[in-house]
Enzyme design. Sequence first.
Site, PDB file in Angstrom:
ATOM      1  N   GLN A 139      -0.464   3.910   4.032  1.00 19.93           N
ATOM      2  CA  GLN A 139      -1.800   3.705   3.441  1.00 19.93           C
ATOM      3  C   GLN A 139      -1.854   4.069   1.972  1.00 19.93           C
ATOM      4  O   GLN A 139      -2.882   3.891   1.327  1.00 19.93           O
ATOM      5  CB  GLN A 139      -2.864   4.479   4.221  1.00 19.93           C
ATOM      6  N   TYR A 140      -0.749   4.587   1.441  1.00 18.51           N
ATOM      7  CA  TYR A 140      -0.717   4.910   0.018  1.00 18.51           C
ATOM      8  C   TYR A 140      -0.007   3.823  -0.788  1.00 18.51           C
ATOM      9  O   TYR A 140       0.265   3.989  -1.963  1.00 18.51           O
ATOM     10  CB  TYR A 140      -0.054   6.272  -0.193  1.00 18.51           C
ATOM     11  N   HIS A 194     -10.878   0.443  -0.600  1.00 18.14           N
ATOM     12  CA  HIS A 194     -10.958   0.959  -1.969  1.00 18.14           C
ATOM     13  C   HIS A 194      -9.588   1.018  -2.626  1.00 18.14           C
ATOM     14  O   HIS A 194      -8.566   1.074  -1.957  1.00 18.14           O
ATOM     15  CB  HIS A 194     -11.575   2.359  -2.004  1.00 18.14           C
ATOM     16  N   ARG A 199      -6.345   6.012  -5.136  1.00 20.50           N
ATOM     17  CA  ARG A 199      -7.089   7.196  -5.538  1.00 20.50           C
ATOM     18  C   ARG A 199      -6.127   8.355  -5.771  1.00 20.50           C
ATOM     19  O   ARG A 199      -4.956   8.297  -5.434  1.00 20.50           O
ATOM     20  CB  ARG A 199      -8.103   7.577  -4.461  1.00 20.50           C
ATOM     21  N   THR A 219      -6.642  13.520  -1.776  1.00 23.91           N
ATOM     22  CA  THR A 219      -7.855  14.262  -1.446  1.00 23.91           C
ATOM     23  C   THR A 219      -7.619  15.736  -1.784  1.00 23.91           C
ATOM     24  O   THR A 219      -6.486  16.181  -1.923  1.00 23.91           O
ATOM     25  CB  THR A 219      -8.201  14.158   0.048  1.00 23.91           C
ATOM     26  N   ARG A 271     -15.385   7.140  -4.753  1.00 26.56           N
ATOM     27  CA  ARG A 271     -14.256   6.236  -4.991  1.00 26.56           C
ATOM     28  C   ARG A 271     -14.497   4.857  -4.410  1.00 26.56           C
ATOM     29  O   ARG A 271     -13.986   3.856  -4.919  1.00 26.56           O
ATOM     30  CB  ARG A 271     -12.958   6.830  -4.452  1.00 26.56           C
ATOM     31  N   LYS A 329      -2.290   6.299  12.710  1.00 29.59           N
ATOM     32  CA  LYS A 329      -3.488   5.453  12.733  1.00 29.59           C
ATOM     33  C   LYS A 329      -3.645   4.734  14.063  1.00 29.59           C
ATOM     34  O   LYS A 329      -4.770   4.485  14.507  1.00 29.59           O
ATOM     35  CB  LYS A 329      -3.465   4.476  11.562  1.00 29.59           C
TER      36      LYS A 329
END
Length: 438
Positions: A44-45, A66, A69, A72, A150, A270
């Site tokens: 997911q990155y 999105h 980012r 977190t 974000r 996931k």
Amino acid sequence: MLFSILSFILYACVHCLHRRNTTTQKEPIPDLGLPEGVLRTWAQYAPYMPVARYPPPPLGCALQRHGARWPTKSAGEDYKAAVDKLQSVEEYHDENLDFLKDFKWDFDSDALLPFGADQSYAAGSAAFDRYSHLVGKENVPFIRTAGSTRVVDSASNWTAGFVGASDNTIKAEVNLVIPESGNITLDDSMCPNAGDGDAESDKWLAIYAPPITARLNAGAPGANLTDDDTHNLMTLCPFHSLIERAASPFCALFTNEEFEAYEYFADINKFYGNGYGQELGPVQGVGYVNELLARLTGQPVQDHTQTNRTLDSSPDTFPLDRSFYADFSHDNAMVGIYSALGLFQEPSPLDPKAPDASRKWIVSDMVPFSARMIVEKVECVQHLPAPRKIFVRLLVDDAIQPLKFCGGSNGMCTLSAFVLSQGYARSDGDGDFEKCFA
Ligand SMILES: *[C@@H]1O[C@H](CO)[C@@H](O)[C@H](O)[C@H]1NC(C)=O
Ligand SMILES: *[C@@H]1O[C@H](CO)[C@@H](O)[C@H](O)[C@H]1NC(C)=O
Ligand SMILES: *[C@@H]1O[C@H](CO)[C@@H](O)[C@H](O)[C@H]1NC(C)=O
Ligand SMILES: *[C@@H]1O[C@H](CO)[C@@H](O)[C@H](O)[C@H]1NC(C)=O
Ligand SMILES: *[C@@H]1O[C@H](CO)[C@@H](O)[C@H](O)[C@H]1NC(C)=O
């Protein structure tokens, strides 16, 4: 946690097979100085990369995540702890670690990265190029976003890209920011009883990470890295590369095979977090699917799950007369939506101890940063005056989904077969929504 942009386009096209071809452009693979194969193990990155070339036909609705980012806040603290351990070592026995002597941790957290803003803008621009025939001065896209900063920034950058590509003729704007604390279909915050996939992904961690941890500890004697540290250091390869827009020296600490194992960790996490391996995973996508069905059929939303009935019953906040809708959301919410729809089904649950190389459930293909699901409503006439037929086509990161669950042929189902296939959503999740709270 990640976000997704969900953009949804509805449109009808006659003679859809004869469309202009500006829409076949493939967005470029980001140039980070790393091979595409490596970027495709970043789960997911991963930065957005189309999975396939967009095949021209017609009309659509899209779902998008999105943009890239910063880590977190809490994850960033874990990553930093692993780096601190390495930096506490006086002398490395592996020259690949030498960069750490000068490495300074100066990461921000949570916010969209400039790289993510750019990919969101590019996605908006590409959406205009592909679907400009669906919009007009009097028919602008309707754009909703989940409330995290974000995601809102992704939505507004996407919108700026869309408007810019139209030479400012289409005055689109973000129409609705939905707080993540209330009823929302663009976040997975409404199922307190849902579990996560940590136990399963930890099983895989215990298999793939120990040899890597041992090697790192041999290169940095006294660092005492754990397998979790190893996974966190691997995660710094994508994050640091996206921050620097160039290959991070963290990447060189690991082999391509190790990144394939890293990808599988997220696939497992996931699958058992919001996917088919989680009893209350798919139900978290039900509200969105019911909104999608409303838009595809032009009928009011029928849902008793995550939707905000006040918002969805007003034409100001849930219009049904547009030809293009865009929604911006989080990755975990998107995984729930894919699973509610029936996408990416596997013949058997993912094995936390052994990857199946032929699996389709690959997170970097499903929900990389700026991931997008596009649902197209296609109206075709083969030979006038034959009756028009309305079809649905669904793409995830430009890869056409087979839609076997509605008898898809060439990736298309008739609209009515598609609606019928969504019985799980139409029954409000067959009682699963109640289990979120009971
Ligand atoms: C469409 O594609 C054809 C063949 O690939 C090409 O010859 C033509 O120039 C393209 N048209 C546009 C408008 O790009
Ligand atoms: C794009 O995103 C950035 C955050 O990365 C934000 O500061 C900026 O306001 C956004 N731009 C637009 C046009 O919304
Ligand atoms: C539903 O939306 C309305 C209008 O934005 C808002 O006032 C209300 O708090 C929302 N309700 C819930 C439960 O989220
Ligand atoms: C690693 O473990 C050794 C032995 O227990 C200890 O002396 C050392 O301080 C530890 N290193 C770190 C970075 O915690
Ligand atoms: C929010 O969702 C709950 C659960 O479906 C529902 O009982 C409630 O009426 C909803 N509130 C609004 C404003 O839609």
